[in-house]
Design a protein around this motif. Structure first.
Motif, short mmCIF file in Angstrom:
data_model
loop_
_atom_site.label_atom_id
_atom_site.label_comp_id
_atom_site.label_asym_id
_atom_site.label_seq_id
_atom_site.Cartn_x
_atom_site.Cartn_y
_atom_site.Cartn_z
N TYR A 95 -9.40 90.35 45.29
CA TYR A 95 -7.94 90.21 45.27
C TYR A 95 -7.27 91.11 46.32
O TYR A 95 -6.39 90.66 47.06
N PHE A 103 -7.90 84.02 47.57
CA PHE A 103 -8.28 84.47 46.24
C PHE A 103 -8.40 83.28 45.28
O PHE A 103 -9.33 83.22 44.46
N ILE A 134 -2.60 88.24 38.02
CA ILE A 134 -4.02 87.90 37.96
C ILE A 134 -4.43 87.49 36.54
O ILE A 134 -5.16 86.52 36.35
#
Length: 255
Positions: A95, A103, A134
């Motif tokens: 990331y 990503f 995330i």
């Protein structure tokens, strides 16, 4: 209000069509808690999960707490995969060193076991990363129908349908086709570096190397000696009396 996932059309047929090819070495090995027979099988399953998500896990990268929970049955394989995706190692390795698009590509390959369908899918999941972070992105991937239908709660994700009909070789593994760093960060980190070698080195096999006492071992010493010798005298051929200098041999009985 959360932005709904942008619609995209699945264009790749390889991952969505059932395969009827004869199994060979290119077929992925499936690791699942449904068919574990021994403790060594659980070790192999954990290693397969690390390879799928990290490609390689050093000793410092391992999540011992998650491993303990998985071994004792407190969490499922799906929860273990979620823990690896949200770990500091994965964040630092993928990331932090890639754009959202890159990503997303890594996560789709590792979690769903296929390439992204199109740029529109990259944009759709990138919006999820930007709006939900995330954790929200990982949860939405693992909660998707595609993941649950192919891997469920007990199977480690793998690259699906690597064998392509009409080709001598199948698709490359994701870790080879998609390096961890993209071009920008590879240049920023300073690799790959081109090293020019100005000295030509030769390799001599051991059986051809000179043994003890071989004259080749003393060649450098002999070449380093500079003996002083008398220079030859320069005599003109006009001053040489050949009749006197050339030895004359008399035959017996002849005067």
């Amino acid at each position: 209000m959360a932005i709904p996932l942008l619609e995209y059309a699945p264009k790749s047929q390889n991952g969505r069509v059932a395969g009827y090819e004869v199994p060979n070495e290119e077929q992925p090995r499936i690791f699942s808690t449904d068919n574990l027979l021994s403790a060594s099988d659980m070790d192999a399953l954990i290693e397969a999960a690390y390879r799928q998500i990290f490609f390689h896990a050093f000793k410092a990268d391992r999540e011992r707490f998650l491993e303990s929970q998985l071994r004792s049955g407190q969490i499922t394989v799906r929860d273990f995969i979620r823990g690896l995706l949200l770990s500091n190692t994965f964040k630092k390795s993928f990331y932090d060193l890639n754009s959202n698009y890159r990503f997303v590509e890594h996560c789709v390959q590792k979690v769903l076991g296929r390439d992204v369908y199109s740029e529109r899918e990259k944009i759709a999941w990138s919006i999820v990363v930007a709006t939900k972070g995330i954790k929200g992105f990982v949860d939405q991937l693992l909660d998707s129908d595609e993941y649950l239908e192919n891997f469920g709660y007990s199977t480690v994700p793998y690259q699906r349908r690597r064998v392509l009909p009409g080709r001598a070789e199948g698709e490359l593994p994701f870790n080879i086709k998609s390096p961890r760093y993209n071009e920008y960060y590879r240049a920023k980190l300073g690799f790959p570096q081109i090293i020019w070698q100005t000295i030509v080195r030769s390799y001599v096999p051991q059986e051809k190397q000179p043994k003890a006492g071989d004259p080749r071992n003393f060649l450098a010493m002999a070449q380093s000696i500079n003996p002083s010798v008398n220079m030859p005298q320069k005599v003109s051929p006009l001053n040489i009396d050949y009749d006197r200098e050339v030895p004359y041999r008399q035959l017996a009985g002849i005067r």
